[in-house]
Every structure is written in C-alpha cells, then in structure tokens.
Design a protein around this motif. Structure first.
Motif, PDB file in Angstrom:
ATOM      1  N   MET A   1       0.847  -1.178   0.000  1.00 48.85           N
ATOM      2  CA  MET A   1       0.000   0.000   0.000  1.00 48.85           C
ATOM      3  C   MET A   1       0.894   1.244   0.000  1.00 48.85           C
ATOM      4  SD  MET A   1      -2.914  -1.370  -0.195  1.00 48.85           S
ATOM      5  CE  MET A   1      -2.841  -3.118  -0.486  1.00 48.85           C
ATOM      6  N   ALA A   2       0.273   2.424   0.059  1.00 47.85           N
ATOM      7  CA  ALA A   2       1.093   3.615  -0.125  1.00 47.85           C
ATOM      8  C   ALA A   2       0.562   4.806   0.659  1.00 47.85           C
ATOM      9  CB  ALA A   2       1.148   3.968  -1.610  1.00 47.85           C
ATOM     10  N   ILE A   3       1.497   5.607   1.110  1.00 44.38           N
ATOM     11  CA  ILE A   3       1.148   6.885   1.712  1.00 44.38           C
ATOM     12  C   ILE A   3       1.021   7.887   0.573  1.00 44.38           C
ATOM     13  CG2 ILE A   3       1.970   8.748   3.197  1.00 44.38           C
ATOM     14  CD1 ILE A   3       3.360   6.487   4.851  1.00 44.38           C
ATOM     15  N   LYS A   4      -0.108   8.562   0.509  1.00 42.92           N
ATOM     16  CA  LYS A   4      -0.412   9.485  -0.578  1.00 42.92           C
ATOM     17  C   LYS A   4      -0.121  10.927  -0.174  1.00 42.92           C
ATOM     18  CE  LYS A   4      -2.046   6.355  -3.329  1.00 42.92           C
ATOM     19  NZ  LYS A   4      -1.355   5.999  -4.542  1.00 42.92           N
ATOM     20  N   LYS A  30      -7.986  -0.912  -1.886  1.00 42.42           N
ATOM     21  CA  LYS A  30      -6.660  -0.281  -1.901  1.00 42.42           C
ATOM     22  C   LYS A  30      -6.766   1.192  -1.515  1.00 42.42           C
ATOM     23  CE  LYS A  30      -2.507   0.539  -4.691  1.00 42.42           C
ATOM     24  NZ  LYS A  30      -2.172   1.667  -3.871  1.00 42.42           N
ATOM     25  N   LEU A  31      -7.779   1.883  -2.044  1.00 43.41           N
ATOM     26  CA  LEU A  31      -7.983   3.287  -1.690  1.00 43.41           C
ATOM     27  C   LEU A  31      -8.176   3.443  -0.187  1.00 43.41           C
ATOM     28  CD1 LEU A  31      -8.530   6.289  -2.297  1.00 43.41           C
ATOM     29  CD2 LEU A  31     -10.917   5.646  -2.788  1.00 43.41           C
ATOM     30  N   GLN A  33      -7.196   1.453   2.231  1.00 43.74           N
ATOM     31  CA  GLN A  33      -5.936   1.144   2.908  1.00 43.74           C
ATOM     32  C   GLN A  33      -4.954   2.317   2.780  1.00 43.74           C
ATOM     33  OE1 GLN A  33      -5.216  -1.560   4.817  1.00 43.74           O
ATOM     34  NE2 GLN A  33      -3.284  -0.591   5.309  1.00 43.74           N
ATOM     35  N   ASP A  34      -4.830   2.851   1.582  1.00 46.37           N
ATOM     36  CA  ASP A  34      -3.933   3.993   1.360  1.00 46.37           C
ATOM     37  C   ASP A  34      -4.365   5.196   2.187  1.00 46.37           C
ATOM     38  OD1 ASP A  34      -2.498   2.455  -0.449  1.00 46.37           O
ATOM     39  OD2 ASP A  34      -3.257   3.495  -2.239  1.00 46.37           O
ATOM     40  N   GLU A  37      -3.430   4.592   5.884  1.00 51.16           N
ATOM     41  CA  GLU A  37      -1.983   4.747   6.073  1.00 51.16           C
ATOM     42  C   GLU A  37      -1.575   6.213   5.998  1.00 51.16           C
ATOM     43  OE1 GLU A  37       0.419   2.192   3.633  1.00 51.16           O
ATOM     44  OE2 GLU A  37      -0.707   0.408   4.225  1.00 51.16           O
ATOM     45  N   THR A  38      -2.162   6.947   5.071  1.00 47.37           N
ATOM     46  CA  THR A  38      -1.852   8.367   4.912  1.00 47.37           C
ATOM     47  C   THR A  38      -2.298   9.150   6.139  1.00 47.37           C
ATOM     48  OG1 THR A  38      -2.035   8.166   2.511  1.00 47.37           O
ATOM     49  CG2 THR A  38      -2.218  10.391   3.434  1.00 47.37           C
TER      50      THR A  38
END
Length: 161
Positions: A1-4, A30-31, A33-34, A37-38
C-alpha cells in the motif's frame, strides 16, 4: 500500500462534490488502505478521498477511541442534535485552526468496503470528526463555517488537527 500526498487548499478538488461510489472492489479496498496509512502517517484523525486528490465519497476516521479505524463509503448524516463548539484543524489546511460549531450527536449511515450497509451513532469528538469529513465530500472546508480562525502556531495543536 502507499502513503499518498495530501492535497492542500486551494486545490479545486477540495471544493467539488465528490462522486458516489458504485463499485466495491479491490481498487476501493486499496484506496481505503492507502487513506488509512496516509491519515496515520500525518497523525490525523480523519481523511476524505478528495484530500488525496480522488473525488469519491469515501472517508476514514480514527479518533483513538474503542471504535478504532472506521471506513465508510458514501456516508450520509441522517440525524443530528445538540451543539458543540470546539477547535478543528485540517490536514489540507495545515497553517490554520478554527473554532467550529457542530452537532453534539449524529447518526451516520453508509457502506463498508464490501458494500454492506451500516449505521452508527457518534457523539463528541467522533461526531465532530465525521461531520468534518462529510463536509469534505461536499466541498466544504472548516474555514467556511468556523466562528473564528487563527494561526495554528498560536494555539497548542490537538491530536488530529
């Protein structure tokens, strides 16, 4: 996943009414989760999809209480009562805080990440967080409705501001 990247005011996506989600699939998962995380990385208590540049009616909230992380798709506040006045900040407006009037108690309904409907009641800080994030989905920023606005550096920040 990713920090946006968190979009900052005056980016136009923050002023748009976000689009209703119709597909509950891996992209939505995914959105969510991102977004979580963000939000955690930025030490926030809530995040709406427009704040990461995505015009979808999706929010995540975690005010540090027993509810933990709450994901909500297409949220709608269906009841509200009472009033509270308190400080707010926003990850998309990092230099300002404000005192904002919100309902003391709300009932909010929406869908989970798989499309199952659910509703919950919230009071106090959790109710404030939900109202703040739903406002984002409607293109409203806390600075639009604050009783007063002040430089964030002049007041100690509350977690999530």
């Amino acid at each position: 996943m990713a920090i946006k990247f968190i979009v900052k005011n005056p980016d136009s996506v923050l002023r748009e009414k976000a689009i209703t989600v119709t597909k509950y699939n891996a992209n939505l998962h995914k959105l969510l989760q991102d977004m979580a995380e963000t939000m955690y990385d930025a030490e926030g208590v809530g995040l709406a999809a427009p704040q990461i540049g995505i015009s979808k009616r999706v929010i995540v909230v975690d005010v540090g209480d027993d509810h933990g992380l709450i994901e909500m798709v297409n949220p709608e506040i269906v009841e509200q009562e009472g009033e509270q006045l308190g400080p707010e900040g926003c990850l998309s407006i990092p230099d300002l805080n404000g005192d904002v009037r919100r309902a003391q108690r709300i009932k909010i309904k929406g869908f989970d990440r798989n499309g199952a409907p659910f509703e919950m009641e919230a009071t106090d800080f959790l109710a404030r967080a939900f109202q703040h994030e739903v406002d984002h989905l409607n293109g409203v920023l806390f600075t639009d409705i604050a009783d007063s606005i002040y430089d964030a550096s002049t007041r100690p920040r509350v977690r999530g501001e």
